[in-house]
Scaffold this active site. Structure first.
Site, PDB file in Angstrom:
ATOM      1  N   ARG A  66       0.845  -1.187   0.000  1.00  0.00           N
ATOM      2  CA  ARG A  66       0.000   0.000   0.000  1.00  0.00           C
ATOM      3  C   ARG A  66       0.892   1.252   0.000  1.00  0.00           C
ATOM      4  NH1 ARG A  66      -5.220   1.434  -1.073  1.00  0.00           N
ATOM      5  NH2 ARG A  66      -6.159   2.737   0.516  1.00  0.00           N
ATOM      6  N   ASP A 119      -7.937   8.232   0.204  1.00  0.00           N
ATOM      7  CA  ASP A 119      -8.608   7.200   1.015  1.00  0.00           C
ATOM      8  C   ASP A 119      -8.494   7.485   2.513  1.00  0.00           C
ATOM      9  OD1 ASP A 119      -9.584   5.751  -1.078  1.00  0.00           O
ATOM     10  OD2 ASP A 119      -8.209   4.062  -0.895  1.00  0.00           O
ATOM     11  N   GLU A 153      -3.973   7.814  -3.959  1.00  0.00           N
ATOM     12  CA  GLU A 153      -4.436   6.925  -2.892  1.00  0.00           C
ATOM     13  C   GLU A 153      -4.686   7.644  -1.574  1.00  0.00           C
ATOM     14  OE1 GLU A 153      -5.862   3.461  -3.269  1.00  0.00           O
ATOM     15  OE2 GLU A 153      -4.087   3.669  -4.510  1.00  0.00           O
ATOM     16  N   GLU A 185      -5.860   3.923  -7.252  1.00  0.00           N
ATOM     17  CA  GLU A 185      -7.052   4.526  -6.638  1.00  0.00           C
ATOM     18  C   GLU A 185      -8.098   4.839  -7.696  1.00  0.00           C
ATOM     19  OE1 GLU A 185      -9.323   4.838  -4.511  1.00  0.00           O
ATOM     20  OE2 GLU A 185     -10.033   6.846  -4.858  1.00  0.00           O
ATOM     21  N   THR A 230      -3.833  -1.143  -7.493  1.00  0.00           N
ATOM     22  CA  THR A 230      -4.605   0.039  -7.858  1.00  0.00           C
ATOM     23  C   THR A 230      -3.748   1.288  -7.966  1.00  0.00           C
ATOM     24  OG1 THR A 230      -6.560   1.315  -7.160  1.00  0.00           O
ATOM     25  CG2 THR A 230      -5.074   0.639  -5.420  1.00  0.00           C
ATOM     26  N   THR A 255      -9.551   0.007  -9.935  1.00  0.00           N
ATOM     27  CA  THR A 255      -8.526  -0.920  -9.466  1.00  0.00           C
ATOM     28  C   THR A 255      -8.576  -2.125 -10.383  1.00  0.00           C
ATOM     29  OG1 THR A 255      -8.805  -0.259  -7.183  1.00  0.00           O
ATOM     30  CG2 THR A 255      -7.992  -2.454  -7.466  1.00  0.00           C
ATOM     31  N   GLY A 286     -13.452  -1.789  -7.045  1.00  0.00           N
ATOM     32  CA  GLY A 286     -14.749  -1.156  -6.790  1.00  0.00           C
ATOM     33  C   GLY A 286     -14.814  -0.299  -5.542  1.00  0.00           C
ATOM     34  N   SER A 305      -7.735   0.918   3.226  1.00  0.00           N
ATOM     35  CA  SER A 305      -8.196   0.400   1.935  1.00  0.00           C
ATOM     36  C   SER A 305      -9.424  -0.476   2.136  1.00  0.00           C
ATOM     37  CB  SER A 305      -7.073  -0.438   1.306  1.00  0.00           C
ATOM     38  OG  SER A 305      -7.544  -1.132   0.176  1.00  0.00           O
ATOM     39  N   SER A 306     -10.111  -0.765   1.026  1.00  0.00           N
ATOM     40  CA  SER A 306     -11.199  -1.749   1.032  1.00  0.00           C
ATOM     41  C   SER A 306     -10.827  -2.983   0.225  1.00  0.00           C
ATOM     42  CB  SER A 306     -12.455  -1.137   0.417  1.00  0.00           C
ATOM     43  OG  SER A 306     -12.831  -0.007   1.148  1.00  0.00           O
TER      44      SER A 306
HETATM   45  N1  GLU Z   1      -8.414   2.958  -3.255  1.00  0.00           N
HETATM   46  C1  GLU Z   1      -9.337   1.886  -3.104  1.00  0.00           C
HETATM   47  C2  GLU Z   1      -9.047   1.076  -1.886  1.00  0.00           C
HETATM   48  O1  GLU Z   1      -7.913   0.879  -1.562  1.00  0.00           O
HETATM   49  C3  GLU Z   1      -9.225   0.916  -4.220  1.00  0.00           C
HETATM   50  C4  GLU Z   1      -9.560   1.506  -5.462  1.00  0.00           C
HETATM   51  C5  GLU Z   1     -10.928   1.134  -5.874  1.00  0.00           C
HETATM   52  O2  GLU Z   1     -11.178   0.024  -6.323  1.00  0.00           O
HETATM   53  O3  GLU Z   1     -11.725   2.013  -5.742  1.00  0.00           O
HETATM   54  O4  GLU Z   1      -9.959   0.604  -1.269  1.00  0.00           O
END
Ligand code: GLU
Length: 601
Positions: A121, A461, A458, A439, A437, A419, A501, A480-481
């Site tokens: 990350r 986030d 990023e 972002e 990703t 991503t 997503g 992150s997700s």
């Molecule tokens: N920045 C997002 C995350 O780390 C991922 C990017 C995305 O798929 O939106 O959760």
């Protein structure tokens, strides 16, 4: 627990083994990828095969060139980690708006129920403070749209260090040889498809605002490249070549590192740009100090399976796991689908309430992970689920009696972004589930001049307003997700998957797991099924096919409400079938359709 070190095994056989594999692979790759004089097509859509079943290794991604590269590496004796890195480098070329060396990611590497995770990350520059994303003129958070296209939102990229570390620990081929297919594709070019063109179109104003990005991604007269034309990225070929020759350090020190720092501190805006582009704080020292640690995965048992995910700084593993723990107390498969989905909505909302309150980078804040993943906490949260929709937002619970001590605060939800996800397995049973990703689609919009790649955004986030576990700090990783996932049963991998997503990644992964493990769908059916993204707020985002089903009316009569969104997520996964067979699965339709392949069809 980490895997035994593959590299050591190979190197014991001598330097020549790795060398021979690498050279043989590099020489054959141009031919085997079909890289003759003509540029390869990037088919996508229905003609890119979304499902493949067979034996040996397997790969699934959004792109046929990436999937094909992974399979080629496997056929040349590489393992799943080698194949994943080579395919990821190709994705950096053909999906440059979603991923690449200007960003970061999380890789799960499993063999049986020994799962390692690598965290690459992006980090905030050392000069970041908790109020860095507060506008000093207004005292308010910087408007999100402004932060998106700025040097300020660029985190120290982790991808190259991550590839290097996973290869060092688990790979059997050199990074240099594994970059060759991507170098060849970047140099020879690929055919622009509608996804590439529409993503460029969506970013046109931003891309026109930076001299480097305009030159890289737009035609000479500043337009979107025509669908069907050949897109070449010689600068990126050159950058990959530099890394291939000099190793990952060439990214983090020296000329390239200085070019990154310059682009962040003084974004190369065109004279005609109307954007108010805030400069960033990254220094050469931030790059030189970047680390990509291996971390423990999250692990919960669910109906006899073990589900492994990515822990902090991602909220993916913990949120998917908490929802599964809550749902395990219900019979989902047997009863009515409406009741099962109602419980999914409630469990997901409860898990999101806790995620939003407690998740951040555990190197900086006390994340009550043990409490969040405990059965006792899940039982407490399950009690809150009644027969009808609860009012949203639900408040977070208190996992600390099952963990430690801290204070709950609220947070906003990021539902946007982009991503890519890639899943690869090899014949020896090693499995890689990798989400990476930059972002948003197009990242910060800032390409590094003459190096051919976009820098991430990023750091958007982070929660902009302190105090919060996910507030900015120097060296911290934004929450992150991303939810790369591996599922095992009786010590064997049965399933691996992930998706892009934004925060809806968590919903997509959770829902595919439920479809597969509770509702008895095959993986292709589980991936194709319509999705919804309950995140502790109304209306709940849902795909059109879900909204036109009877079950959505039934859920509305329980008090849930929905809003249509064209697509949620883009899954790539692999499932292991009986008799040693394997099935790779990509999207049949979403994002133009993905690509799946097996080593021995
Ligand atoms: N920045 C997002 C995350 O780390 C991922 C990017 C995305 O798929 O939106 O959760």
């Amino acid at each position: 627990m980490e895997l035994p070190e593959q590299r050591a095994r190979v190197e014991r056989k001598g330097f020549s083994m790795r060398r021979i594999l690498s050279i043989a692979f590099a020489l054959s790759v141009m031919v085997s990828l079909g890289l003759g004089p003509a540029a390869p097509a990037k088919p996508g859509g229905p003609q890119g095969r979304p499902t493949a079943t067979g034996r040996g290794g397997a790969a699934a991604s959004v792109d046929p060139l990436a999937t094909r590269t992974a399979i080629r590496v496997l056929r040349h004796g590489g393992n799943a980690v080698d194949a994943a890195v080579a395919a990821a480098a190709v994705l950096g070329v053909v999906e440059p708006f979603s991923c690449g060396i200007g960003g970061g990611g999380f890789m799960l590497i499993g063999r049986g129920d020994r799962v390692a995770t690598n965290d690459h990350r992006e980090t905030a520059p050392a000069a970041y403070e908790p109020d860095t994303l507060i506008d000093p003129d207004t005292g308010e958070p910087i408007p999100f749209e402004e932060a998106v296209t700025s040097g300020l939102s660029v985190g120290v990229p982790g991808t190259v260090r991550g590839w290097d570390r996973v290869l060092e620990r688990f790979g059997s081929m050199s990074l240099g040889s594994l970059l060759r297919p991507a170098i060849a594709i970047a140099r020879q070019g690929f055919v622009v498809d509608d996804v590439f063109a529409s993503q460029t179109r969506d970013n046109l104003e931003r891309f026109r605002s930076f001299t480097s990005t305009r030159r890289l991604f737009l035609t000479n007269d500043g337009r979107v490249p025509r669908i069907g034309s050949v897109f070449r990225n010689r600068d990126l070929a050159h950058t990959y070549d530099l890394i291939a020759q000099q190793g990952a350090d060439a990214f983090y020190q020296g000329k390239l590192a200085r070019a990154i720092v310059r682009s962040v501190q003084a974004p190369p805006e065109t004279r005609s740009s109307d954007l108010d582009v805030r400069p960033g704080l990254m220094t050469a020292q931030d790059l030189a100090r970047y680390r990509a640690p291996f971390r423990a995965p999250t692990r919960v048992s669910y109906r006899g399976y073990d589900v492994f995910g990515m822990g902090p700084p991602s909220s993916g593993g913990s949120t998917v796991s908490e929802a599964l723990n809550i749902l395990e107390g219900f019979e989902l498969g047997a009863g009515s689908r409406t009741r099962a989905l109602h419980r999914y909505i409630e469990a997901s909302s409860l898990a999101f309430a806790d995620r939003n309150a407690y998740l951040g980078d555990s190197d900086f804040v006390d994340v009550p992970l043990e409490g969040l993943l405990s059965q006792e906490f899940a039982a407490e949260r399950r009690e809150l689920i009644g027969p009808e929709a609860s009012p949203k937002p639900l408040p977070p619970g208190d996992p600390f009696p099952y963990d430690g001590d801290s204070e709950a605060v609220s947070a906003s939800i990021n539902t946007g972004g982009s991503t890519t996800h890639l899943t690869v397995s090899d014949a020896a049973g090693m499995v890689v589930s990798y989400t990476f990703t930059i972002e948003q689609i197009g990242g910060s919009g800032i390409a590094v001049p003459e190096y051919g790649f976009l820098l991430n955004n990023e750091l958007t986030d982070f929660n902009f307003e302190p105090p919060h576990p996910n507030a900015p700090e120097g060296g911290k990783r934004p929450r992150s997700s991303m939810s790369p996932t591996i599922v095992t049963k009786d010590g064997k991998v049965v399933l691996a998957l992930g998706s892009p997503g934004g925060s809806t990644i968590i919903n997509t992964v959770l829902q595919v797991l439920l479809n597969r493990l509770d509702f008895g769908m095959t993986l292709p059916e589980a991936v194709a099924a319509p999705r919804l993204a309950p995140q502790n707020a109304y209306p709940i985002l849902a795909e059109p096919a879900f909204l036109s089903s009877e079950v959505s009316d039934a859920l509305e009569s329980l008090g849930h409400s929905f809003e249509e969104v064209e697509e949620l997520g883009t899954v790539a996964g692999i499932e292991f079938l009986s008799g040693g067979r394997v099935r790779a699965v990509a999207e049949p339709v979403r994002r133009g359709g993905g690509s799946a392949a097996v080593q021995h069809p």
